[in-house]
Design an enzyme around this catalytic site. Structure first.
Site, PDB file in Angstrom:
ATOM      1  CD  GLU A   1      -1.751   0.600   8.871  1.00 51.22           C
ATOM      2  OE1 GLU A   1      -2.940   0.735   9.151  1.00 51.22           O
ATOM      3  OE2 GLU A   1      -1.280  -0.415   8.327  1.00 51.22           O
TER       4      GLU A   1
ATOM      5  CG  PHE B   1      -1.815   1.053   1.492  1.00 51.41           C
ATOM      6  CD1 PHE B   1      -3.126   0.971   1.028  1.00 51.41           C
ATOM      7  CD2 PHE B   1      -1.443   2.163   2.233  1.00 51.41           C
ATOM      8  CE1 PHE B   1      -4.037   1.990   1.288  1.00 51.41           C
ATOM      9  CE2 PHE B   1      -2.356   3.183   2.491  1.00 51.41           C
ATOM     10  CZ  PHE B   1      -3.659   3.091   2.024  1.00 51.41           C
TER      11      PHE B   1
ATOM     12  CG  LEU C   1      -1.073   7.698   1.593  1.00 52.82           C
ATOM     13  CD1 LEU C   1      -1.917   8.235   0.433  1.00 52.82           C
ATOM     14  CD2 LEU C   1      -1.968   7.585   2.847  1.00 52.82           C
ATOM     15  CB  SER C   2       4.293   7.355   3.173  1.00 54.43           C
ATOM     16  OG  SER C   2       3.359   7.033   4.157  1.00 54.43           O
TER      17      SER C   2
ATOM     18  CD  GLN D   1      14.254  -0.268  34.974  1.00 57.53           C
ATOM     19  OE1 GLN D   1      14.644   0.009  33.846  1.00 57.53           O
ATOM     20  NE2 GLN D   1      14.928   0.065  36.056  1.00 57.53           N
TER      21      GLN D   1
ATOM     22  CB  SER E   1       0.886   8.930  18.882  1.00 61.46           C
ATOM     23  OG  SER E   1       1.248   7.572  18.936  1.00 61.46           O
TER      24      SER E   1
ATOM     25  NE  ARG F   1      18.625 -11.560  38.663  1.00 60.43           N
ATOM     26  CZ  ARG F   1      19.906 -11.867  38.520  1.00 60.43           C
ATOM     27  NH1 ARG F   1      20.249 -13.068  38.068  1.00 60.43           N
ATOM     28  NH2 ARG F   1      20.834 -10.993  38.806  1.00 60.43           N
TER      29      ARG F   1
HETATM   30  N1  CAA Z   1     -11.788   8.464   7.584  1.00 56.25           N
HETATM   31  C1  CAA Z   1     -12.458   8.857   6.486  1.00 56.25           C
HETATM   32  N2  CAA Z   1     -12.222  10.038   5.867  1.00 56.25           N
HETATM   33  C2  CAA Z   1     -11.287  10.831   6.421  1.00 56.25           C
HETATM   34  C3  CAA Z   1     -10.545  10.483   7.564  1.00 56.25           C
HETATM   35  C4  CAA Z   1     -10.831   9.232   8.163  1.00 56.25           C
HETATM   36  N3  CAA Z   1     -10.179   8.807   9.244  1.00 56.25           N
HETATM   37  N4  CAA Z   1      -9.682  11.490   7.843  1.00 56.25           N
HETATM   38  C5  CAA Z   1      -9.865  12.426   6.916  1.00 56.25           C
HETATM   39  N5  CAA Z   1     -10.835  12.029   6.056  1.00 56.25           N
HETATM   40  C6  CAA Z   1     -11.359  12.762   4.898  1.00 56.25           C
HETATM   41  C7  CAA Z   1     -12.047  14.064   5.314  1.00 56.25           C
HETATM   42  O1  CAA Z   1     -13.395  13.837   5.656  1.00 56.25           O
HETATM   43  C8  CAA Z   1     -11.890  14.892   4.044  1.00 56.25           C
HETATM   44  O2  CAA Z   1     -12.822  14.468   3.078  1.00 56.25           O
HETATM   45  P1  CAA Z   1     -13.869  15.510   2.398  1.00 56.25           P
HETATM   46  O3  CAA Z   1     -13.054  16.648   1.871  1.00 56.25           O
HETATM   47  O4  CAA Z   1     -14.516  14.685   1.334  1.00 56.25           O
HETATM   48  O5  CAA Z   1     -14.781  15.920   3.492  1.00 56.25           O
HETATM   49  C9  CAA Z   1     -10.529  14.459   3.528  1.00 56.25           C
HETATM   50  O6  CAA Z   1     -10.255  13.182   4.095  1.00 56.25           O
HETATM   51  C10 CAA Z   1      -9.424  15.412   3.893  1.00 56.25           C
HETATM   52  O7  CAA Z   1      -9.448  15.551   5.285  1.00 56.25           O
HETATM   53  P2  CAA Z   1      -8.968  16.838   6.015  1.00 56.25           P
HETATM   54  O8  CAA Z   1      -9.554  18.047   5.355  1.00 56.25           O
HETATM   55  O9  CAA Z   1      -9.245  16.638   7.465  1.00 56.25           O
HETATM   56  O10 CAA Z   1      -7.410  16.807   5.665  1.00 56.25           O
HETATM   57  P3  CAA Z   1      -6.158  17.189   6.535  1.00 56.25           P
HETATM   58  O11 CAA Z   1      -5.063  17.323   5.570  1.00 56.25           O
HETATM   59  O12 CAA Z   1      -6.467  18.317   7.452  1.00 56.25           O
HETATM   60  O13 CAA Z   1      -5.939  15.891   7.495  1.00 56.25           O
HETATM   61  C11 CAA Z   1      -5.249  13.599   7.907  1.00 56.25           C
HETATM   62  C12 CAA Z   1      -5.937  14.600   6.974  1.00 56.25           C
HETATM   63  C13 CAA Z   1      -6.290  13.027   8.847  1.00 56.25           C
HETATM   64  C14 CAA Z   1      -4.129  14.180   8.728  1.00 56.25           C
HETATM   65  C15 CAA Z   1      -4.713  12.530   6.941  1.00 56.25           C
HETATM   66  O14 CAA Z   1      -3.812  13.140   6.032  1.00 56.25           O
HETATM   67  C16 CAA Z   1      -4.037  11.370   7.626  1.00 56.25           C
HETATM   68  O15 CAA Z   1      -4.714  10.469   8.084  1.00 56.25           O
HETATM   69  N6  CAA Z   1      -2.666  11.356   7.676  1.00 56.25           N
HETATM   70  C17 CAA Z   1      -1.932  10.207   8.141  1.00 56.25           C
HETATM   71  C18 CAA Z   1      -1.552   9.357   6.956  1.00 56.25           C
HETATM   72  C19 CAA Z   1      -1.349   7.926   7.320  1.00 56.25           C
HETATM   73  O16 CAA Z   1      -1.984   7.385   8.212  1.00 56.25           O
HETATM   74  N7  CAA Z   1      -0.482   7.247   6.565  1.00 56.25           N
HETATM   75  C20 CAA Z   1      -0.288   5.863   6.729  1.00 56.25           C
HETATM   76  C21 CAA Z   1       0.388   5.311   5.488  1.00 56.25           C
HETATM   77  S1  CAA Z   1       0.153   3.566   5.321  1.00 56.25           S
HETATM   78  C22 CAA Z   1       1.124   2.875   6.463  1.00 56.25           C
HETATM   79  O17 CAA Z   1       1.720   3.525   7.268  1.00 56.25           O
HETATM   80  C23 CAA Z   1       1.153   1.357   6.415  1.00 56.25           C
HETATM   81  C24 CAA Z   1       2.104   0.750   7.344  1.00 56.25           C
HETATM   82  O18 CAA Z   1       2.904   1.404   7.936  1.00 56.25           O
HETATM   83  C25 CAA Z   1       2.129  -0.641   7.546  1.00 56.25           C
HETATM   84  P1  FAD Z   2       6.079  13.440   9.337  1.00 54.10           P
HETATM   85  O1  FAD Z   2       4.716  13.495   8.774  1.00 54.10           O
HETATM   86  O2  FAD Z   2       7.131  14.290   8.725  1.00 54.10           O
HETATM   87  O3  FAD Z   2       6.004  13.721  10.890  1.00 54.10           O
HETATM   88  C1  FAD Z   2       7.137  14.102  11.664  1.00 54.10           C
HETATM   89  C2  FAD Z   2       6.638  14.401  13.080  1.00 54.10           C
HETATM   90  O4  FAD Z   2       5.736  15.545  13.041  1.00 54.10           O
HETATM   91  C3  FAD Z   2       5.825  13.263  13.688  1.00 54.10           C
HETATM   92  O5  FAD Z   2       6.045  13.185  15.079  1.00 54.10           O
HETATM   93  C4  FAD Z   2       4.383  13.674  13.423  1.00 54.10           C
HETATM   94  O6  FAD Z   2       3.448  13.115  14.323  1.00 54.10           O
HETATM   95  C5  FAD Z   2       4.494  15.194  13.609  1.00 54.10           C
HETATM   96  N1  FAD Z   2       3.412  15.891  12.910  1.00 54.10           N
HETATM   97  C6  FAD Z   2       3.210  15.976  11.570  1.00 54.10           C
HETATM   98  N2  FAD Z   2       2.095  16.674  11.317  1.00 54.10           N
HETATM   99  C7  FAD Z   2       1.561  17.024  12.519  1.00 54.10           C
HETATM  100  C8  FAD Z   2       0.413  17.770  12.931  1.00 54.10           C
HETATM  101  N3  FAD Z   2      -0.446  18.275  12.040  1.00 54.10           N
HETATM  102  N4  FAD Z   2       0.199  17.949  14.257  1.00 54.10           N
HETATM  103  C9  FAD Z   2       1.055  17.442  15.171  1.00 54.10           C
HETATM  104  N5  FAD Z   2       2.174  16.728  14.845  1.00 54.10           N
HETATM  105  C10 FAD Z   2       2.413  16.524  13.546  1.00 54.10           C
HETATM  106  N6  FAD Z   2       3.560   4.347   4.423  1.00 54.10           N
HETATM  107  C11 FAD Z   2       2.832   3.800   3.420  1.00 54.10           C
HETATM  108  O7  FAD Z   2       2.186   4.512   2.665  1.00 54.10           O
HETATM  109  N7  FAD Z   2       2.805   2.451   3.247  1.00 54.10           N
HETATM  110  C12 FAD Z   2       3.490   1.588   4.048  1.00 54.10           C
HETATM  111  O8  FAD Z   2       3.428   0.372   3.851  1.00 54.10           O
HETATM  112  C13 FAD Z   2       4.285   2.144   5.092  1.00 54.10           C
HETATM  113  N8  FAD Z   2       5.052   1.337   5.890  1.00 54.10           N
HETATM  114  C14 FAD Z   2       5.924   1.909   6.775  1.00 54.10           C
HETATM  115  C15 FAD Z   2       6.847   1.093   7.454  1.00 54.10           C
HETATM  116  C16 FAD Z   2       7.807   1.669   8.267  1.00 54.10           C
HETATM  117  C17 FAD Z   2       8.803   0.807   8.955  1.00 54.10           C
HETATM  118  C18 FAD Z   2       7.838   3.077   8.434  1.00 54.10           C
HETATM  119  C19 FAD Z   2       8.902   3.739   9.281  1.00 54.10           C
HETATM  120  C20 FAD Z   2       6.900   3.873   7.809  1.00 54.10           C
HETATM  121  C21 FAD Z   2       5.952   3.303   6.963  1.00 54.10           C
HETATM  122  N9  FAD Z   2       5.056   4.092   6.245  1.00 54.10           N
HETATM  123  C22 FAD Z   2       4.301   3.551   5.251  1.00 54.10           C
HETATM  124  C23 FAD Z   2       5.079   5.541   6.396  1.00 54.10           C
HETATM  125  C24 FAD Z   2       4.379   6.034   7.651  1.00 54.10           C
HETATM  126  O9  FAD Z   2       3.009   5.938   7.532  1.00 54.10           O
HETATM  127  C25 FAD Z   2       4.855   7.485   7.893  1.00 54.10           C
HETATM  128  O10 FAD Z   2       6.208   7.403   8.314  1.00 54.10           O
HETATM  129  C26 FAD Z   2       4.007   8.199   8.896  1.00 54.10           C
HETATM  130  O11 FAD Z   2       2.709   8.406   8.411  1.00 54.10           O
HETATM  131  C27 FAD Z   2       4.641   9.551   9.308  1.00 54.10           C
HETATM  132  O12 FAD Z   2       5.030  10.302   8.197  1.00 54.10           O
HETATM  133  P2  FAD Z   2       6.532  10.925   8.114  1.00 54.10           P
HETATM  134  O13 FAD Z   2       7.460   9.815   8.382  1.00 54.10           O
HETATM  135  O14 FAD Z   2       6.636  11.647   6.845  1.00 54.10           O
HETATM  136  O15 FAD Z   2       6.600  11.912   9.340  1.00 54.10           O
END
Ligand code: CAA
Ligand code: FAD
Length: 382
Positions: free
Chosen positions: A363, A123, A125-126, A336, A366, A268
């Site tokens: 995903e 997947f 996205l990032s 610990q 926090s 222990r």
């Molecule tokens: N569920 C459904 N829709 C959502 C949503 C949610 N949890 N969060 C936001 N949306 C929708 C909003 O309703 C909005 O839609 P509409 O315009 O149609 O109303 C749209 O998304 C944009 O939302 P915002 O205006 O709130 O956008 P934003 O930029 O202010 O914030 C965010 C969006 C919640 C921060 C989002 O960018 C986010 O979730 N960021 C984190 C990304 C993430 O989780 N990445 C994980 C990558 S995969 C991965 O990590 C896999 C792995 O490691 C194994």
């Molecule tokens: P940034 O977005 O640059 O964040 C840096 C710091 O700023 C963080 O502490 C964050 O919480 C903070 N921050 C950012 N914005 C805000 C805000 N608005 N308010 C407060 N704090 C904020 N992505 C995929 O798409 N697919 C995958 O399969 C996948 N697997 C991964 C596996 C590993 C091992 C790792 C390390 C990452 C993976 N990711 C994947 C990416 C992961 O989802 C991102 O690393 C994560 O979403 C954070 O993005 P970033 O690393 O760019 O950090």
């Protein structure tokens, strides 16, 4: 309210526990040290039905509920969180998206082999400059006849090297911002699609993570998931379920840490008695137990809501936020309680800490979970 698991849930939990303990545990330490991908174990998980757990049998999945998935994820992550994330990406990010929004052609061609575990999914996205700020996609896709040309870079992609099929998000209309993002299914080996080097990670080292590079990579129109411009909806709605999977992974790590701490404290000796007799240690064990129980309940509640088709956005983010914190805290306390022995590989708990940390990052960090939760809370008071 019934807190009892069904007979079927217990059987699935038992099957996952047996697989994890008998087949995954023996190689877990070496795979962590050598950052070795568990090809054979992933194949076996497919045979056991763990790679497409919630996919309908019509598409070669196991047809189980999210509660079953959580129970299996906990058991597998207790032994090896790397296997947990490989499984979680395939199940809750890739298969889910394809089953929910895929065309008949896409379900036949891509979902079925993924659900059987014959193929592996990723997947994407990032990006290097778009992690938390996921709407800020730089990767682009431009239409040329009946094909789309993808250019850009994805970062940190789990299963990036070993996957066969990738869900790739790209900007198809920059003016429309997140409403101009589209999701494409890209096959490994497509010309113009390559991957970067395997990342050398702190934890979950047996899973592979890498960047993906797209240079004029052509994909057919039929590989668009759902519709042009619906990619961000796909990503967000998929991640809601994915966060339950990561919460379960965190519960598994927290439980492994707790069990290791209890067992060690009973053997222990210090000051003439087992350290489990010291109240300071007992208080740590009590806190670990309470936190673990709460994390599991929150995670199972989110799964339960999803299974009942009740809005679970806030519940999933809450479960992930809390369980990931507990995974880090419990693994630190386990170290610990082990004293110096906790700091070396032999006693496993140092791996639990290294594996736990990522659950607070991927995903949605926090901080992002708090944003999601706060927005949902505020909506309820409108
Ligand atoms: N569920 C459904 N829709 C959502 C949503 C949610 N949890 N969060 C936001 N949306 C929708 C909003 O309703 C909005 O839609 P509409 O315009 O149609 O109303 C749209 O998304 C944009 O939302 P915002 O205006 O709130 O956008 P934003 O930029 O202010 O914030 C965010 C969006 C919640 C921060 C989002 O960018 C986010 O979730 N960021 C984190 C990304 C993430 O989780 N990445 C994980 C990558 S995969 C991965 O990590 C896999 C792995 O490691 C194994
Ligand atoms: P940034 O977005 O640059 O964040 C840096 C710091 O700023 C963080 O502490 C964050 O919480 C903070 N921050 C950012 N914005 C805000 C805000 N608005 N308010 C407060 N704090 C904020 N992505 C995929 O798409 N697919 C995958 O399969 C996948 N697997 C991964 C596996 C590993 C091992 C790792 C390390 C990452 C993976 N990711 C994947 C990416 C992961 O989802 C991102 O690393 C994560 O979403 C954070 O993005 P970033 O690393 O760019 O950090």
């Amino acid at each position: 309210m019934d807190f009892n698991l069904t007979e079927e849930h217990l059987l699935i939990q038992q099957a996952a526990r047996e697989f994890a303990e008998n087949e995954a545990a023996p190689s877990a330490v070496d795979r962590d040290i050598n950052a070795e991908f568990p090809h054979d174990l992933v194949k076996k998980m497919g045979e056991l039905g763990f790679m497409g757990m919630m996919v309908s049998p019509e598409y070669d999945g196991s047809g189980l509920d999210t509660v079953s998935y959580v129970l299996a994820m906990i058991e597998i992550s207790k032994v090896d969180a790397s296997l947990g994330v490989i499984m979680s990406v395939n199940n809750s990010l890739v298969c889910y998206g394809l089953e929910e929004w895929g065309s008949d052609y896409q379900k036949e061609k891509y979902l079925k082999p993924l659900a059987r575990g014959d193929k592996l999914g990723a997947f994407a996205l990032s990006e290097p400059e778009a992690g938390s700020d996921a709407t800020h996609q730089h990767t682009s896709a431009v239409k040329k006849g009946d094909r789309w040309i993808i250019n850009g870079v994805k970062n940190w992609i789990t299963n990036g090297i070993n996957a066969d099929y990738y869900l790739v998000f790209a900007q198809t209309d920059r003016v429309k911002r997140h409403k101009g993002i589209t999701c494409f299914i890209v096959e490994k080996g497509t010309p113009g699609f390559t991957h970067g080097k395997k990342e050398d990670k702190l934890g979950i080292r047996s899973s592979d993570t890498c960047s993906l590079l797209f240079e004029n990579c052509e994909v057919p129109e039929e590989n668009i998931l759902w519709e042009v411009g619906k990619g961000f909806n796909v990503a967000m709605n998929t991640l809601n379920g994915g966060r339950i999977g990561i919460a379960a992974q965190a519960c598994g790590i927290a439980e492994a840490s707790f069990s290791a701490a209890v067992k060690y404290s009973k053997t222990r000796k210090a000051f003439g008695t087992e350290i489990s007799n010291l109240q300071a240690i007992q208080f740590k064990l009590a806190d670990m137990s309470v936190n673990l129980e709460a994390a599991k309940l929150l995670t199972l509640k989110a799964a339960f809501l999803k299974d009942k088709h009740i809005d679970y956005i806030e519940a999933a983010a809450t479960a992930k936020l809390y369980s990931s914190k507990v995974a880090v805290e419990n693994s630190l306390e386990a170290i610990q309680i082990h004293g110096g022995y906790g700091y070396v590989r032999e006693y496993l708990v140092e791996r639990y800490l290294r594996d736990a940390k990522i659950t607070e990052i991927y995903e949605g960090t926090s901080e992002i979970q708090r944003i999601v939760i706060a927005r949902e809370i505020l909506k309820h008071f409108e």
